[in-house]
Design a protein around this motif. Sequence first.
Motif, PDB file in Angstrom:
ATOM      1  N   GLN A 156       0.836  -1.204   0.000  1.00 51.65           N
ATOM      2  CA  GLN A 156       0.000   0.000   0.000  1.00 51.65           C
ATOM      3  C   GLN A 156       0.873   1.258   0.000  1.00 51.65           C
ATOM      4  O   GLN A 156       1.828   1.362   0.782  1.00 51.65           O
ATOM      5  N   ASN A 157       0.531   2.179  -0.877  1.00 52.89           N
ATOM      6  CA  ASN A 157       1.240   3.456  -0.950  1.00 52.89           C
ATOM      7  C   ASN A 157       0.500   4.525  -0.161  1.00 52.89           C
ATOM      8  O   ASN A 157      -0.733   4.589  -0.207  1.00 52.89           O
ATOM      9  N   PRO A 158       1.226   5.380   0.552  1.00 56.78           N
ATOM     10  CA  PRO A 158       0.560   6.506   1.215  1.00 56.78           C
ATOM     11  C   PRO A 158       0.108   7.518   0.162  1.00 56.78           C
ATOM     12  O   PRO A 158       0.614   7.535  -0.967  1.00 56.78           O
ATOM     13  N   SER A 159      -0.852   8.353   0.523  1.00 57.64           N
ATOM     14  CA  SER A 159      -1.299   9.391  -0.410  1.00 57.64           C
ATOM     15  C   SER A 159      -0.214  10.451  -0.542  1.00 57.64           C
ATOM     16  O   SER A 159       0.512  10.749   0.404  1.00 57.64           O
ATOM     17  N   MET A 160      -0.106  10.989  -1.742  1.00 59.69           N
ATOM     18  CA  MET A 160       0.916  12.003  -2.021  1.00 59.69           C
ATOM     19  C   MET A 160       0.369  13.364  -1.621  1.00 59.69           C
ATOM     20  O   MET A 160      -0.502  13.931  -2.285  1.00 59.69           O
ATOM     21  N   ALA A 161       0.888  13.917  -0.532  1.00 57.94           N
ATOM     22  CA  ALA A 161       0.354  15.162   0.015  1.00 57.94           C
ATOM     23  C   ALA A 161       1.003  16.404  -0.593  1.00 57.94           C
ATOM     24  O   ALA A 161       0.437  17.498  -0.528  1.00 57.94           O
ATOM     25  N   GLY A 209       4.899  20.768   7.749  1.00 60.45           N
ATOM     26  CA  GLY A 209       4.705  19.335   7.876  1.00 60.45           C
ATOM     27  C   GLY A 209       5.402  18.761   9.098  1.00 60.45           C
ATOM     28  O   GLY A 209       6.041  19.475   9.888  1.00 60.45           O
ATOM     29  N   THR A 210       5.283  17.453   9.254  1.00 64.46           N
ATOM     30  CA  THR A 210       5.840  16.770  10.438  1.00 64.46           C
ATOM     31  C   THR A 210       7.104  15.977  10.131  1.00 64.46           C
ATOM     32  O   THR A 210       7.818  15.578  11.051  1.00 64.46           O
ATOM     33  N   LYS A 211       7.413  15.744   8.867  1.00 69.23           N
ATOM     34  CA  LYS A 211       8.598  14.964   8.530  1.00 69.23           C
ATOM     35  C   LYS A 211       9.870  15.787   8.745  1.00 69.23           C
ATOM     36  O   LYS A 211       9.882  17.005   8.516  1.00 69.23           O
ATOM     37  N   ASP A 217      22.133  17.583  -1.604  1.00 71.07           N
ATOM     38  CA  ASP A 217      22.453  17.728  -3.037  1.00 71.07           C
ATOM     39  C   ASP A 217      21.615  18.805  -3.706  1.00 71.07           C
ATOM     40  O   ASP A 217      21.155  18.646  -4.853  1.00 71.07           O
ATOM     41  N   GLY A 218      21.394  19.905  -3.010  1.00 70.87           N
ATOM     42  CA  GLY A 218      20.671  21.028  -3.589  1.00 70.87           C
ATOM     43  C   GLY A 218      19.169  20.862  -3.624  1.00 70.87           C
ATOM     44  O   GLY A 218      18.470  21.671  -4.226  1.00 70.87           O
ATOM     45  N   LYS A 219      18.653  19.804  -2.978  1.00 69.59           N
ATOM     46  CA  LYS A 219      17.213  19.558  -2.942  1.00 69.59           C
ATOM     47  C   LYS A 219      16.733  19.407  -1.506  1.00 69.59           C
ATOM     48  O   LYS A 219      17.527  19.136  -0.595  1.00 69.59           O
ATOM     49  N   ILE A 220      15.433  19.574  -1.320  1.00 70.09           N
ATOM     50  CA  ILE A 220      14.821  19.350  -0.008  1.00 70.09           C
ATOM     51  C   ILE A 220      14.538  17.865   0.134  1.00 70.09           C
ATOM     52  O   ILE A 220      13.962  17.236  -0.770  1.00 70.09           O
ATOM     53  N   TYR A 221      14.943  17.314   1.267  1.00 69.55           N
ATOM     54  CA  TYR A 221      14.628  15.912   1.553  1.00 69.55           C
ATOM     55  C   TYR A 221      13.752  15.865   2.793  1.00 69.55           C
ATOM     56  O   TYR A 221      14.101  16.422   3.845  1.00 69.55           O
ATOM     57  N   LEU A 222      12.589  15.212   2.659  1.00 70.78           N
ATOM     58  CA  LEU A 222      11.679  15.043   3.782  1.00 70.78           C
ATOM     59  C   LEU A 222      11.702  13.584   4.198  1.00 70.78           C
ATOM     60  O   LEU A 222      11.189  12.712   3.495  1.00 70.78           O
ATOM     61  N   GLY A 223      12.319  13.314   5.319  1.00 72.95           N
ATOM     62  CA  GLY A 223      12.475  11.945   5.803  1.00 72.95           C
ATOM     63  C   GLY A 223      13.615  11.868   6.798  1.00 72.95           C
ATOM     64  O   GLY A 223      14.383  12.820   6.978  1.00 72.95           O
TER      65      GLY A 223
END
Length: 397
Positions: A156-161, A209-211, A217-223
């Motif tokens: 199952q995949n979580p919904s893409m928020a 958000g909560t993550k 590498d020049g990008k936002i990482y949520l995790g």
Amino acid sequence: MSDSFREVTSVSWFGRIKRAVGGVIFGLILIVLMVIGLFWNEGRAVQTARSLAEGSGAVVSVGADSVDAANDGKLVHVSGPVTADSGLSDPDFGIAAQGLRLSRSVEMYQWKEESKSETTKKLGGGEETVTTYSYSKVWDDSQIDSSDFKKPDGHQNPSMAIHGRTFQIPEGKLVAFDLDTPVLDRIEGDKEYSLSSSQSAAIKAAYTGTKPLSIVDGKIYLGNDNTTPALGDYRIGYELAPLGVVSIVARQAGSRFEPYQTQAGDALLMVDTGNVPAEKMFADAVSANTLITWLLRGAGLLLLTIGFALFLSPIGVILDVIPFLGSMARMGTGIIAFVLAILVGTTTIAIAWFWYRPLLAVAILAAGVIAAVIVYRIGRSRKPAVPAATPTAGAAV
């Protein structure tokens, strides 16, 4: 992490014949649509070519420093630097930049299903298919609906928020001229916009958000950990179209630009990055029209081949009672389908030429006939003369 399972399905000979009959109907529809499409493509190509020729002869290059009312309604070519009164921002993450357009791309780590099928023909015309479904976690920029999986349990995949968005200046200036959305949308040149650690504080302050959030590498990482991503983690990157010099060919309407309606039928509104002369912009447009025409011709011929193959498919299915005969029949019908597609496709294009370009088509046909006659006469003149028979010594005088 990945896993897989296999599924075996069978179809009887009569079931395959029924399916092939449905293919015949779909094949006929596809053939008709492709004939119409190929005919339409020739008309589109001619209309665009004539519109570009008309525009090339009517365009007037003007300076960007002032707006001359005498050019209202004319097709003009203008080059100059684009400026904006306001900056760009992504309020969801507190990103601020100066430019024409800021684009946010979002990827989520999620399950993806892939399938691979192997089909074997059985004696008597039946068919058995072994399908292997495999599941793996991947980065994808769109929501993968896990409810459509063959085996959704455990995948199952979580919904893409969070989704991608584009932030563009509502209007800009090209020195004395005003640029609105139709023109701004056509300006290309988006480049990767790398985030720096100095922006981290502003990004974290705007993020609701909560993550856990970090810049990697020049990008936002949520995790929690970008080296071992977890289901539902996000990677968020940006592209920026910078302000710079652009060249525009369009109808002047006051201080703005609109599409220029040609008598040939097309409306012209061309935008290119850099200081590009009008001649080159029209030459590039002609080249693009030629490329599109040939690509559509190729696609039409390919789909025609598929349509004829579907129309002839029952022959192979019927002979599949003995699999070897069915395979041979499919090889033969495949060749026939290709030949029919070439014949029907080229005939359609030829008829379209006569319809849309009668003078040119007649001229080409006449040149071909003349060339054929010349080649024939040259061939006749080069035939060796037959030597006359010499009388024998004992012949009567």
